[in-house]
Design a protein around this motif. Structure first.
Motif, mmCIF file in Angstrom:
data_model
loop_
_atom_site.group_PDB
_atom_site.id
_atom_site.type_symbol
_atom_site.label_atom_id
_atom_site.label_comp_id
_atom_site.label_asym_id
_atom_site.label_seq_id
_atom_site.Cartn_x
_atom_site.Cartn_y
_atom_site.Cartn_z
ATOM 1 N N LEU A 156 0.846 -1.201 0.000
ATOM 2 C CA LEU A 156 0.000 0.000 0.000
ATOM 3 C C LEU A 156 0.877 1.245 0.000
ATOM 4 O O LEU A 156 1.831 1.346 0.769
ATOM 5 N N PHE A 193 0.660 5.479 0.339
ATOM 6 C CA PHE A 193 -0.199 6.606 0.701
ATOM 7 C C PHE A 193 0.488 7.921 0.357
ATOM 8 O O PHE A 193 1.647 8.144 0.705
ATOM 9 N N TRP A 237 -3.259 4.948 -2.296
ATOM 10 C CA TRP A 237 -4.270 5.806 -1.668
ATOM 11 C C TRP A 237 -3.795 7.244 -1.708
ATOM 12 O O TRP A 237 -2.645 7.534 -1.372
ATOM 13 N N ARG A 263 -9.119 6.821 7.663
ATOM 14 C CA ARG A 263 -9.028 5.611 6.833
ATOM 15 C C ARG A 263 -7.680 4.907 7.047
ATOM 16 O O ARG A 263 -7.607 3.682 7.168
ATOM 17 N N LEU A 264 -6.630 5.696 7.119
ATOM 18 C CA LEU A 264 -5.285 5.133 7.326
ATOM 19 C C LEU A 264 -5.154 4.448 8.680
ATOM 20 O O LEU A 264 -4.474 3.432 8.806
ATOM 21 N N ALA A 311 -6.182 0.962 8.379
ATOM 22 C CA ALA A 311 -5.686 0.253 7.202
ATOM 23 C C ALA A 311 -5.266 -1.176 7.556
ATOM 24 O O ALA A 311 -4.812 -1.450 8.668
ATOM 25 N N LEU A 325 3.454 -0.677 4.023
ATOM 26 C CA LEU A 325 2.869 0.620 3.661
ATOM 27 C C LEU A 325 3.990 1.632 3.448
ATOM 28 O O LEU A 325 4.809 1.862 4.331
ATOM 29 N N SER A 347 -1.606 1.654 12.460
ATOM 30 C CA SER A 347 -2.681 0.676 12.519
ATOM 31 C C SER A 347 -2.121 -0.658 13.013
ATOM 32 O O SER A 347 -1.030 -1.071 12.606
#
Length: 458
Positions: free
Chosen positions: A60, A62, A89, A119-120, A123, A128, A143
């Motif tokens: 992922l 970001f 994202w 949202r993060l 996750a 990430l 997270s």
């Protein structure tokens, strides 16, 4: 008389972080209970654990702003070339990534501001990658369902020039020079925090910028002419943002002096200025409107404005190194006594000045506050001088490793780290399974032994 309650931005951010923390704890608790119930109902089968792991996004990325697409595009391209799926994202609704036609890269707008951070905070991902500092410091919390956080720098220069504790809670930080490792290790030691992995990667967007310049060629100048065939030089003013930035400390004075030179002036504020210093920017743009020889530049891509200028004036902005390392052009930098305040940055913990500050006198001509009125002659002298060329090459070697292959190094690391984590989790799962079998075996033997005992002994 009605009294209005005022909450300053810092307190507001803290309160939001507390609320998010409480909410996250409740969500994770509920999730944990549900998983335990499912696990019990399924008889504790391993396939359920595997299904839970499959819900995670393996890789992922970001981005908190579209302006960092120049950093992430080459990385996404490298994932695409490997046919390796990755999710991107973004907190910008108009991020260029959303228009890209990738097969293996999935881009998604997750909302702006606190909506994106919420949202993060929930996750679910293996590895990430982000260029946003301040993980686990303000709104953005780690997270429990993300295995590994990695930071990639979005500017050549210095990782200690982030606001305080900017990188402390990442698991790894991609670096581009040995001095970066030295500085980050010193901070870890001083703060007593866990050592991060510091893989040597390079600077992805500089690689792309160099490749683009190599393809297009440098700006050709006819004898006696400047960039774009002009009779006068194009001067690019590109400062940092914040209370120490040049536009904040000496904006009107500097802009007046530059206009008085008669040269073609382009002012390119730091993108963050339009968000964090909008009132200041609105006033400066009103007081100094555009004309044929004075321009404001807000292009998302800075390549063209860097290429078409003859000289840059800046303070301590990272764009200095884009300009000098890639385009190899002259620099005038404001003397640090003008406004640079290191107290708000990570570097204030270190005795020595950051590398990018120490390097400035070696690669450019200083401009002191008292000399702003004489800026025209300083610009002329800097353009004519060749004495900084060797120092620019030395700086290039110190802060730009793996030229041309940074994105490949980053993707290789992420994939290898993902495989390493998956292997470790599988080993832990098997070990727990084995322990459970042994415990079950012991229990069965005990029950059998109890059964065989005479009634009198029971």
């Amino acid at each position: 008389m009605r009294t209005l309650l005022y909450i300053d931005p810092g307190t507001g951010s803290m309160l939001f972080s507390i609320l998010i923390g409480i909410f996250a704890a409740l969500v994770f608790f509920v999730q944990k209970v549900i998983l335990k119930i499912k696990f019990a109902l399924s008889g504790g089968r391993a396939d359920k654990a595997a299904a839970a792991a499959a819900e995670k996004i393996p890789f992922l990325i970001f981005s908190d702003s579209k302006r960092y697409w120049n950093t992430f595009k080459p990385i996404c391209d490298a994932f695409e070339a490997r046919k390796q799926k990755v999710t991107y994202w973004t907190a910008s609704p108009d991020d260029p990534a959303l228009e890209e036609k990738y097969e293996y890269v999935t881009a998604e707008f997750i909302g702006e501001g606190n909506k994106a951070f919420t949202r993060l905070n929930f996750a679910k991902a293996g590895v990430l990658l982000s260029t946003t500092p301040g993980l686990d410091v303000y709104q953005w919390k780690r997270s429990k369902n993300v295995d590994w956080y990695v930071h990639v720098l979005h500017a050549a220069g210095d990782p200690t020039m982030y606001r305080m504790f900017g990188l402390d809670f990442y698991d790894a930080v991609f670096i581009a020079g040995d001095f970066m490792e030295d500085e980050l290790r010193k901070l870890e030691e001083l703060r007593g925090i866990t050592k991060k992995e510091l893989p040597m990667a390079g600077v992805p967007y500089l690689d792309v910028m160099k490749a683009r310049l190599d393809k297009e060629g440098k700006e050709e100048k006819k004898e006696g002419k400047f960039a774009e065939g002009r009779d006068v030089p194009t001067v690019l003013l590109a400062p940092a943002w914040g209370p120490s930035g040049l536009l904040t400390t000496l904006g009107p004075e500097m802009l007046e002096a530059l206009k008085a030179t008669g040269y073609n002036i382009v002012v390119r504020p730091h993108p963050q200025s339009m968000t964090s210093e909008k009132e200041l920017m609105d006033k400066l743009m009103k007081d100094f409107p555009e004309n044929d020889s004075f321009h404001w530049n807000f292009d998302n891509d800075n390549f063209s404005v860097l290429k078409k200028s003859d000289i840059m004036i800046s303070d301590f902005s990272g764009v200095i190194y884009d300009y000098t390392l890639v385009f190899d052009k002259p620099l005038v930098f404001t003397d640090m006594g003008v406004g640079y305040n290191r107290d708000v940055y990570d570097c204030c913990w270190l005795e020595e000045e950051p590398w990018m500050i120490r390097k400035l006198p070696e690669i450019g001509t200083p401009l002191k506050k008292d000399d702003i009125g004489n800026v025209k002659s300083i610009i002329d002298e800097a353009i004519a001088s060749e004495k900084f060329s060797a120092a620019r090459e030395e700086a290039r070697k110190e802060t730009w490793s793996n030229i041309g292959s940074a994105s490949d190094k980053i993707v290789e690391y992420m994939i290898e780290k993902g495989e390493e984590i998956a292997k470790k989790k599988e080993e832990e799962r098997k070990a727990k399974e084995e322990e459970a079998k042994k415990a079950a075996g012991k229990s069965s033997k005990k029950k059998a032994a109890d059964k065989d005992k005479p009634e009198a002994e029971k």
